[in-house]
Design a protein around this motif. Structure first.
Motif, mmCIF file in Angstrom:
data_model
loop_
_atom_site.group_PDB
_atom_site.id
_atom_site.type_symbol
_atom_site.label_atom_id
_atom_site.label_comp_id
_atom_site.label_asym_id
_atom_site.label_seq_id
_atom_site.Cartn_x
_atom_site.Cartn_y
_atom_site.Cartn_z
ATOM 1 N N LYS A 196 0.678 -1.244 -0.042
ATOM 2 C CA LYS A 196 0.130 0.122 0.039
ATOM 3 C C LYS A 196 0.676 1.267 -0.074
ATOM 4 O O LYS A 196 0.447 2.297 -0.379
ATOM 5 N N LEU A 197 2.011 1.085 0.295
ATOM 6 C CA LEU A 197 2.933 2.257 0.461
ATOM 7 C C LEU A 197 4.257 2.281 -0.185
ATOM 8 O O LEU A 197 5.251 2.869 0.351
ATOM 9 N N ALA A 198 4.106 1.596 -1.394
ATOM 10 C CA ALA A 198 5.489 1.529 -2.059
ATOM 11 C C ALA A 198 6.073 2.649 -2.459
ATOM 12 O O ALA A 198 7.305 2.811 -2.412
ATOM 13 N N GLU A 199 5.474 3.752 -2.967
ATOM 14 C CA GLU A 199 6.106 5.116 -3.215
ATOM 15 C C GLU A 199 6.466 5.596 -2.121
ATOM 16 O O GLU A 199 7.618 6.514 -2.260
ATOM 17 N N GLN A 200 5.886 5.852 -0.947
ATOM 18 C CA GLN A 200 6.429 6.426 0.250
ATOM 19 C C GLN A 200 7.562 5.568 0.779
ATOM 20 O O GLN A 200 8.462 6.408 1.517
ATOM 21 N N ALA A 201 7.847 4.419 0.632
ATOM 22 C CA ALA A 201 8.905 3.843 1.104
ATOM 23 C C ALA A 201 10.407 4.354 0.891
ATOM 24 O O ALA A 201 11.240 4.052 1.907
ATOM 25 N N ASP A 202 10.320 5.143 -0.090
ATOM 26 C CA ASP A 202 11.627 5.585 -0.541
ATOM 27 C C ASP A 202 11.945 6.909 0.186
ATOM 28 O O ASP A 202 13.061 7.218 0.360
ATOM 29 N N TYR A 203 11.005 7.261 0.926
ATOM 30 C CA TYR A 203 11.456 8.480 1.803
ATOM 31 C C TYR A 203 11.013 8.409 3.145
ATOM 32 O O TYR A 203 11.364 9.378 3.854
ATOM 33 N N PHE A 204 10.637 7.432 3.579
ATOM 34 C CA PHE A 204 10.765 7.166 5.044
ATOM 35 C C PHE A 204 11.070 5.617 5.714
ATOM 36 O O PHE A 204 10.563 4.686 4.798
ATOM 37 N N PRO A 205 11.925 5.662 6.663
ATOM 38 C CA PRO A 205 12.122 4.025 7.295
ATOM 39 C C PRO A 205 11.245 3.312 7.818
ATOM 40 O O PRO A 205 11.438 3.255 9.041
ATOM 41 N N PHE A 206 10.200 2.926 7.135
ATOM 42 C CA PHE A 206 8.871 2.310 7.907
ATOM 43 C C PHE A 206 9.343 1.115 8.795
ATOM 44 O O PHE A 206 8.920 1.092 9.730
ATOM 45 N N ILE A 207 10.233 0.210 8.027
ATOM 46 C CA ILE A 207 10.677 -1.053 8.890
ATOM 47 C C ILE A 207 11.473 -0.836 9.960
ATOM 48 O O ILE A 207 11.142 -1.210 11.080
ATOM 49 N N GLY A 208 12.570 0.305 9.972
ATOM 50 C CA GLY A 208 13.278 0.594 10.967
ATOM 51 C C GLY A 208 12.642 1.028 12.288
ATOM 52 O O GLY A 208 12.639 0.670 13.380
ATOM 53 N N ILE A 209 11.637 2.074 11.746
ATOM 54 C CA ILE A 209 10.774 2.532 12.905
ATOM 55 C C ILE A 209 9.912 1.720 13.433
ATOM 56 O O ILE A 209 9.661 1.769 14.794
ATOM 57 N N ALA A 210 9.360 0.689 12.901
ATOM 58 C CA ALA A 210 8.484 -0.248 13.443
ATOM 59 C C ALA A 210 8.982 -1.177 14.343
ATOM 60 O O ALA A 210 8.829 -1.314 15.471
ATOM 61 N N VAL A 211 10.360 -1.593 13.956
ATOM 62 C CA VAL A 211 10.919 -2.475 15.163
ATOM 63 C C VAL A 211 11.450 -1.463 16.368
ATOM 64 O O VAL A 211 11.491 -1.891 17.547
ATOM 65 N N LEU A 212 11.768 -0.237 16.161
ATOM 66 C CA LEU A 212 12.207 0.507 17.288
ATOM 67 C C LEU A 212 11.141 0.699 18.122
ATOM 68 O O LEU A 212 10.994 0.873 19.236
ATOM 69 N N VAL A 213 9.656 0.941 17.552
ATOM 70 C CA VAL A 213 8.501 1.043 18.341
ATOM 71 C C VAL A 213 8.206 -0.201 19.130
ATOM 72 O O VAL A 213 7.999 -0.247 20.353
ATOM 73 N N ALA A 214 8.497 -1.375 18.591
ATOM 74 C CA ALA A 214 8.664 -2.739 19.330
ATOM 75 C C ALA A 214 9.415 -2.606 20.527
ATOM 76 O O ALA A 214 8.828 -3.164 21.503
ATOM 77 N N ILE A 215 10.305 -2.117 20.167
ATOM 78 C CA ILE A 215 11.552 -2.243 21.595
ATOM 79 C C ILE A 215 10.967 -1.391 22.533
ATOM 80 O O ILE A 215 10.953 -1.552 23.791
ATOM 81 N N LEU A 216 10.457 -0.136 22.348
ATOM 82 C CA LEU A 216 10.138 0.802 23.158
ATOM 83 C C LEU A 216 8.795 0.193 23.776
ATOM 84 O O LEU A 216 8.702 0.513 25.097
#
Length: 347
Positions: free
Chosen positions: A203-223
């Motif tokens: 759903k967000l393939a075009e936005q993936a080049d401009y924001f680190p979605f996966i990295g932020i997701a794992v950071l949120v899980a840690i928090l």
């Protein structure tokens, strides 16, 4: 330094050229950095859950027990990262074999971790790079053909070799309380990483080049996990240095091409991703498992050799781990026969 002073970068010359160059790659860099750092915390959660100490009590007490341990490492590395898989395998082997672990079996632990990581986008830095670059996990998963064949070819002789050197210790860690909360945290981190990647690709393939979605997701899980179990923050300084080394190797060593790939498979993967047109299953197996042939050929090999310094010998590694190159060649050609070569040709 040479490029800053003399040649410049594609995006410009001097320091500003370097800044601009990194600016083009910042999303991939941040994703990889957060994933590598989070996986370091994840692996420590898994280790402290004491689940790895319970698993060995179900092993047979002959050479089959050693082989089963290698299978565990192979499976763990498919979702924990191959470095974590190798270290957990080394820890279990130290306990099971009364600290008498044969160098050949150490090479097999590294090979099992790399073979397990080769068919999973969570199991190795190179396959994670492919995942972030938009390559479907199903393409990488096809490497399981070669990885499975290789596991049996090197795993059985290594287990027999270890059994003759020092048999498995019966009854080790029969009364262990598993911290299932930490196991749940591991599951949460992996679930958010996988779920985010699927959502972004669909759903967000075009936005993936401009924001680190996966990295932020794992950071949120840690928090989110902090109130339940404190992460082992002490591992982050070393993990950060290792992550910087891996990421810098990818960015600065591209010009060395295949020569540098002998020492680090990340530049080779980056070159292949830029070139395109590969069958990514074959590439995942080649760059993931190929480094097992020498102790410094993969990050997991370096990590385990730090735990067992006697493995830091190319001659000893090749002499006692002779079955790993054999497993690599046979596994590759079996996959070629079964799967054939299906390159992902760009439009």
């Amino acid at each position: 330094m040479y490029k800053i002073v003399f040649t410049g970068f594609k995006a410009g010359s001097g320091v500003m050229g370097l800044v601009s160059h990194v600016g083009h790659e910042w999303v991939i860099l941040v994703n990889l950095m957060f994933l590598l750092m989070s996986f370091a915390l994840l692996s420590r959660h898994f280790e402290k859950s004491r689940l790895p100490l319970v698993l060995p009590k179900y092993l047979p007490h002959d050479w089959q027990g050693g082989f089963a341990l290698l299978v565990m490492v192979w499976i763990l590395s498919s979702f924990l990262d191959n470095i974590a898989g190798a270290l957990i395998g080394g820890t279990m082997a130290h306990q099971l074999f009364r600290a008498k672990v044969h160098v050949g079996f150490l090479t097999a632990i590294v090979a099992a971790s790399n073979a397990g990581g080769a068919w999973s986008v969570l199991g190795d830095t190179t396959t994670t790079m492919m995942w972030i670059a938009g390559i479907s996990p199903s393409w990488v998963f096809k490497a399981i053909i070669a990885s499975t064949v290789a596991l049996f070819i090197f795993g059985i002789p290594a287990a027999i070799q270890q059994h003759k050197h020092s048999p498995i210790l019966p009854g080790a860690h029969t009364h262990i309380h598993v911290d299932w909360m930490r196991v749940g945290i591991v599951g949460l981190i992996l679930a958010l990483a996988i779920g985010t990647n699927v959502t972004v690709n669909l759903k967000l393939a075009e936005q993936a080049d401009y924001f680190p979605f996966i990295g932020i997701a794992v950071l949120v899980a840690i928090l989110l996990s902090i109130p339940v179990r404190r992460p082992n923050w002490e591992v982050l300084p070393e993990a950060f240095k290792g992550s910087i080394f891996l990421l810098s190797s990818w960015e600065t060593a591209l010009g060395l091409g295949f020569l540098s790939a002998v020492f680090d498979n990340i530049p080779l993967t980056a070159l292949a991703l830029k070139q395109g047109g590969y069958d990514w299953g074959f590439l995942a197996f080649a760059v993931g498992f190929g480094g097992s042939m020498i102790w410094f050929g993969s990050s997991s090999g370096v990590a385990l050799s730090n735990m067992y310094p006697e493995a830091k010998s190319v001659g000893r590694w090749l002499r006692h781990g002779w079955y790993i190159p054999v497993a690599y060649v046979i596994g590759f050609f079996v996959m070629l026969v079964v799967w054939k070569w299906h390159p992902d040709v760009p439009d």
